[in-house]
Design an enzyme around this catalytic site. Structure first.
Site, PDB file in Angstrom:
ATOM      1  N   ASP A 150       0.827  -1.208   0.000  1.00 55.31           N
ATOM      2  CA  ASP A 150       0.000   0.000   0.000  1.00 55.31           C
ATOM      3  C   ASP A 150       0.863   1.261   0.000  1.00 55.31           C
ATOM      4  O   ASP A 150       1.822   1.365   0.774  1.00 55.31           O
ATOM      5  CB  ASP A 150      -0.878   0.053   1.250  1.00 55.31           C
ATOM      6  CG  ASP A 150      -1.686  -1.206   1.487  1.00 55.31           C
ATOM      7  OD1 ASP A 150      -1.154  -2.314   1.252  1.00 55.31           O
ATOM      8  OD2 ASP A 150      -2.836  -1.087   1.941  1.00 55.31           O
ATOM      9  N   HIS A 173      -1.163   4.401  -0.493  1.00 53.47           N
ATOM     10  CA  HIS A 173      -2.229   5.236   0.090  1.00 53.47           C
ATOM     11  C   HIS A 173      -2.011   6.742  -0.070  1.00 53.47           C
ATOM     12  O   HIS A 173      -2.108   7.501   0.891  1.00 53.47           O
ATOM     13  CB  HIS A 173      -2.415   4.900   1.569  1.00 53.47           C
ATOM     14  CG  HIS A 173      -3.385   3.773   1.809  1.00 53.47           C
ATOM     15  ND1 HIS A 173      -4.698   3.822   1.402  1.00 53.47           N
ATOM     16  CD2 HIS A 173      -3.219   2.561   2.397  1.00 53.47           C
ATOM     17  CE1 HIS A 173      -5.300   2.691   1.736  1.00 53.47           C
ATOM     18  NE2 HIS A 173      -4.418   1.905   2.342  1.00 53.47           N
ATOM     19  N   ASP A 196      -4.177  -0.563  -3.148  1.00 54.30           N
ATOM     20  CA  ASP A 196      -4.349   0.590  -2.257  1.00 54.30           C
ATOM     21  C   ASP A 196      -3.346   1.695  -2.588  1.00 54.30           C
ATOM     22  O   ASP A 196      -2.530   2.107  -1.763  1.00 54.30           O
ATOM     23  CB  ASP A 196      -4.265   0.180  -0.784  1.00 54.30           C
ATOM     24  CG  ASP A 196      -5.566  -0.430  -0.277  1.00 54.30           C
ATOM     25  OD1 ASP A 196      -6.438  -0.747  -1.114  1.00 54.30           O
ATOM     26  OD2 ASP A 196      -5.710  -0.590   0.952  1.00 54.30           O
ATOM     27  N   ASP A 232      -6.511   7.024  -1.504  1.00 50.07           N
ATOM     28  CA  ASP A 232      -7.282   7.207  -0.261  1.00 50.07           C
ATOM     29  C   ASP A 232      -6.356   7.459   0.922  1.00 50.07           C
ATOM     30  O   ASP A 232      -5.219   7.008   0.978  1.00 50.07           O
ATOM     31  CB  ASP A 232      -8.185   6.010   0.045  1.00 50.07           C
ATOM     32  CG  ASP A 232      -9.500   6.058  -0.700  1.00 50.07           C
ATOM     33  OD1 ASP A 232      -9.883   7.152  -1.166  1.00 50.07           O
ATOM     34  OD2 ASP A 232     -10.150   5.005  -0.830  1.00 50.07           O
ATOM     35  N   ARG A 233      -6.908   8.181   1.893  1.00 47.72           N
ATOM     36  CA  ARG A 233      -6.247   8.568   3.136  1.00 47.72           C
ATOM     37  C   ARG A 233      -5.167   9.623   2.890  1.00 47.72           C
ATOM     38  O   ARG A 233      -5.291  10.738   3.340  1.00 47.72           O
ATOM     39  CB  ARG A 233      -5.702   7.353   3.884  1.00 47.72           C
ATOM     40  CG  ARG A 233      -6.814   6.401   4.347  1.00 47.72           C
ATOM     41  CD  ARG A 233      -6.286   5.402   5.345  1.00 47.72           C
ATOM     42  NE  ARG A 233      -7.314   4.480   5.785  1.00 47.72           N
ATOM     43  CZ  ARG A 233      -8.181   4.704   6.757  1.00 47.72           C
ATOM     44  NH1 ARG A 233      -8.149   5.846   7.400  1.00 47.72           N
ATOM     45  NH2 ARG A 233      -9.083   3.800   7.090  1.00 47.72           N
ATOM     46  N   ASN A 270      -8.549  -3.109  -1.880  1.00 46.27           N
ATOM     47  CA  ASN A 270      -9.923  -2.855  -1.446  1.00 46.27           C
ATOM     48  C   ASN A 270     -10.284  -1.366  -1.530  1.00 46.27           C
ATOM     49  O   ASN A 270     -11.458  -1.007  -1.555  1.00 46.27           O
ATOM     50  CB  ASN A 270     -10.143  -3.376  -0.024  1.00 46.27           C
ATOM     51  CG  ASN A 270      -9.290  -2.668   1.010  1.00 46.27           C
ATOM     52  OD1 ASN A 270      -8.066  -2.678   0.930  1.00 46.27           O
ATOM     53  ND2 ASN A 270      -9.922  -2.051   1.997  1.00 46.27           N
ATOM     54  N   HIS A 271      -9.265  -0.495  -1.609  1.00 47.31           N
ATOM     55  CA  HIS A 271      -9.549   0.942  -1.732  1.00 47.31           C
ATOM     56  C   HIS A 271      -9.667   1.397  -3.182  1.00 47.31           C
ATOM     57  O   HIS A 271      -9.944   2.576  -3.418  1.00 47.31           O
ATOM     58  CB  HIS A 271      -8.498   1.768  -0.994  1.00 47.31           C
ATOM     59  CG  HIS A 271      -8.815   1.939   0.449  1.00 47.31           C
ATOM     60  ND1 HIS A 271      -9.508   3.019   0.947  1.00 47.31           N
ATOM     61  CD2 HIS A 271      -8.568   1.125   1.513  1.00 47.31           C
ATOM     62  CE1 HIS A 271      -9.658   2.870   2.257  1.00 47.31           C
ATOM     63  NE2 HIS A 271      -9.091   1.741   2.624  1.00 47.31           N
ATOM     64  N   HIS A 291      -3.730  -8.392  -2.913  1.00 44.98           N
ATOM     65  CA  HIS A 291      -3.759  -7.328  -1.907  1.00 44.98           C
ATOM     66  C   HIS A 291      -4.158  -7.861  -0.539  1.00 44.98           C
ATOM     67  O   HIS A 291      -3.515  -7.554   0.467  1.00 44.98           O
ATOM     68  CB  HIS A 291      -4.727  -6.225  -2.323  1.00 44.98           C
ATOM     69  CG  HIS A 291      -4.807  -5.133  -1.310  1.00 44.98           C
ATOM     70  ND1 HIS A 291      -3.787  -4.230  -1.109  1.00 44.98           N
ATOM     71  CD2 HIS A 291      -5.774  -4.808  -0.400  1.00 44.98           C
ATOM     72  CE1 HIS A 291      -4.113  -3.406  -0.141  1.00 44.98           C
ATOM     73  NE2 HIS A 291      -5.309  -3.720   0.316  1.00 44.98           N
ATOM     74  N   ARG A 328     -12.305  -7.154  10.011  1.00 45.36           N
ATOM     75  CA  ARG A 328     -12.715  -5.982   9.238  1.00 45.36           C
ATOM     76  C   ARG A 328     -14.207  -5.982   8.918  1.00 45.36           C
ATOM     77  O   ARG A 328     -14.748  -4.964   8.489  1.00 45.36           O
ATOM     78  CB  ARG A 328     -11.941  -5.934   7.914  1.00 45.36           C
ATOM     79  CG  ARG A 328     -10.450  -5.843   8.076  1.00 45.36           C
ATOM     80  CD  ARG A 328      -9.764  -5.888   6.719  1.00 45.36           C
ATOM     81  NE  ARG A 328      -8.325  -6.001   6.829  1.00 45.36           N
ATOM     82  CZ  ARG A 328      -7.479  -4.979   6.868  1.00 45.36           C
ATOM     83  NH1 ARG A 328      -7.953  -3.749   6.820  1.00 45.36           N
ATOM     84  NH2 ARG A 328      -6.175  -5.171   6.958  1.00 45.36           N
ATOM     85  N   HIS A 357      -2.132  -4.764   2.655  1.00 41.38           N
ATOM     86  CA  HIS A 357      -3.419  -4.573   3.338  1.00 41.38           C
ATOM     87  C   HIS A 357      -3.331  -4.255   4.822  1.00 41.38           C
ATOM     88  O   HIS A 357      -4.295  -3.761   5.401  1.00 41.38           O
ATOM     89  CB  HIS A 357      -4.251  -5.847   3.128  1.00 41.38           C
ATOM     90  CG  HIS A 357      -5.708  -5.753   3.386  1.00 41.38           C
ATOM     91  ND1 HIS A 357      -6.479  -4.640   3.087  1.00 41.38           N
ATOM     92  CD2 HIS A 357      -6.582  -6.664   3.910  1.00 41.38           C
ATOM     93  CE1 HIS A 357      -7.745  -4.882   3.398  1.00 41.38           C
ATOM     94  NE2 HIS A 357      -7.828  -6.096   3.910  1.00 41.38           N
TER      95      HIS A 357
END
Length: 507
Positions: A252, A254, A281, A284-285, A313-314, A362, A410, A437
């Protein structure tokens, strides 16, 4: 709702009874009740220091001594939210409400966890319960109306998506590209007739470092062209690393663009001699997600057979709406471009098979036994991630130390033990899996007897976690992973989640 409950439990359904609303019967002694309160206060202190793992440990000990105090469950639920264990958070919030249906914080906790999972209809029910209990609470009203807007928008988008004659955004944009005007004052990099070049990529990186934008025409062009490449690939992509050659796997990133550049500083820019796999990923964030994804996709176009990307997943519509990427694209470019990103994300491969021996994805392995590589190849991925099945597990699942499987912390996917990993590898003639992840202190973790490796490449995740990032290098004649860890580097004063949905302020 930013602090855990710090009271002594007065007003909560509690104390020395044989059973409360189905929670296992236990007589709580005065000593246990007193000790539980001490543990809760200790947990609260760790929570305030943002040491959520330790706070969970002490909330758990308090619950074991006295499971009838609503605040213990509610506080642990909040700590689980902070560690992205949304499934556990949902369970704890529901336990708190079993004890006391008037405990408002638990409705907030449950709504927060459901929103984090993109389950906005369920979140809306809890917000509605809060507004009914507190009709004059302006925050509650705002959260309810904001969530309701998302639910209505989703219903509208679902209704119009059934129109089979609607052209994909990529087709519309491609038809319009020739007429897009480059303004005279634009001084950024340009894509010429030769397409993406190494010089363009170096200029693009420099432009982004200076917090300048790539012209929308060229950004659109990258999206349109990279979508074609991903559409031509299978859900499981085969990669061959020749003997003596290196191959790098990153986890990730991110939206942490300056940390992405640090990877290239440490390990070299992508090239045919220096191939990479980025394992989901990308966005995001972090608030430089546009810069990250356009850089990565630029390298994909430059080196289509030596630069690989897995879906995380993002890379999904609901996650992007909550965690900032959707807002960032609309702020820096257009609503239409946000739609186009969603189209491209839907075509990202789900996993990669390296030298027929290493499977990279991922999330992780599967909720059911006997899944084969062919099953992955046949998985239809041109969609938003489902709540179960092969695609869901590849994007969401996590390893656990104990054997077997358990419900996901999760709330999506599953948790799988070393025996599950061993059986999957044996059935598919593989040596090990690489997944991402999860934040790890050193940026990586080797689990399941060396057969399940996690790599996470966003150091000091969200500017708060203090973790290192890492990447893995393997060689074609020696698939033994070599790890490089690194610290975060400075970035411009734009905070993570700057473009996130306002509902996340309650987290």
């Amino acid at each position: 709702m930013a602090e855990p409950s710090s009271g002594d439990g007065n007003g909560d359904k509690s104390a020395n009874c044989d059973e409360v609303n189905g929670i296992s019967a236990k007589v709580v002694s005065e000593e246990d009740a007193r000790r539980a309160e001490e543990l809760k206060e200790k947990a609260n202190e760790f929570f305030k220091k943002k040491d959520y793992g330790q706070s969970i440990t002490y909330y758990t000990e308090a619950i074991e001594l006295n499971p009838y105090i609503t605040a213990y469950w509610g506080n642990r639920s909040f700590a689980y939210i902070k560690t992205e264990c949304y499934g556990y958070a949902l369970n704890d919030a529901s336990k708190a409400l079993e004890l006391d249906k008037t405990y408002i914080k638990a409705y907030y906790r449950r709504a927060s966890a459901n929103m984090a999972l993109g389950k906005f209809k369920l979140a809306l029910k809890d917000f509605e319960a809060v507004t009914k209990a507190r009709p004059s609470d302006k925050d509650a009203q705002r959260n309810y109306h904001e969530c309701n807007k998302i639910v209505k928008r989703q219903a509208f988008m679902k209704a119009i998506s059934v129109d089979d004659h609607k052209k994909p955004v990529a087709v519309t944009i491609e038809e319009e590209l020739a007429n897009m005007v480059i303004e005279d004052d634009y001084q950024g990099p340009c894509i010429g007739e030769e397409g993406i070049t190494l010089q363009f990529m170096k200029d693009l990186i420099e432009t982004f470092k200076q917090q300048k934008k790539l012209h929308r025409k060229y950004a659109y062009q990258i999206l349109v062209e990279v979508k074609k490449i991903f559409m031509s690939q299978a859900s499981l992509v085969d990669i061959t690393v020749p003997k003596g050659k290196k191959f790098t796997i990153c986890g990730d990133v991110h939206g942490q663009f300056y940390d992405l550049l640090n990877i290239f500083e440490l390990n070299g820019l992508p090239s045919e001699e220096n191939p990479y796999l980025f394992n989901g990923d990308f966005v995001d964030r972090g608030s430089f997600s546009v810069e990250c994804i356009l850089t990565l996709w630029g390298f994909k176009l430059l080196y289509p057979s030596h630069f690989y990307m897995s879906r995380g997943n993002h890379e999904s519509e609901t996650m992007n709406q909550m965690y900032g990427f959707d807002g960032e694209v609309k702020a820096k470019y257009t609503n239409q471009m946000a739609e186009l990103f969603t189209e491209v994300f839907n075509w990202l491969p789900l996993s990669h098979l390296i030298n027929e021996k290493i499977l990279a994805m991922h999330g992780g392995l599967f909720s059911e036994d006997n899944v084969t590589l062919d099953d992955i190849r046949k998985t239809d991925r041109n969609r938003q991630p489902p709540d179960s099945g092969i695609m869901c597990d590849l994007l969401w699942s996590d390893p656990q130390p104990q054997p077997g499987r358990s419900a996901s912390k999760r709330g999506v996917g599953c948790q799988f033990g070393p025996d599950v990993t061993k059986k999957f590898l044996e059935n598919n003639n593989l040596e090990y899996i690489v997944r991402s992840h999860e934040v790890k202190n050193e940026g990586y973790e080797v689990a399941h007897d060396g057969k399940c490796i996690t790599v996470f490449s966003a150091p000091n995740y969200c500017d708060t976690m203090g973790n290192k990032g890492a990447f893995i290098v393997i060689r074609g004649d020696d698939l033994t992973p070599q790890f490089t860890s690194y610290e975060a580097v400075p970035h411009p004063n734009v905070k993570p989640m700057a473009y996130a949905n306002s509902l996340l302020s309650m987290f």
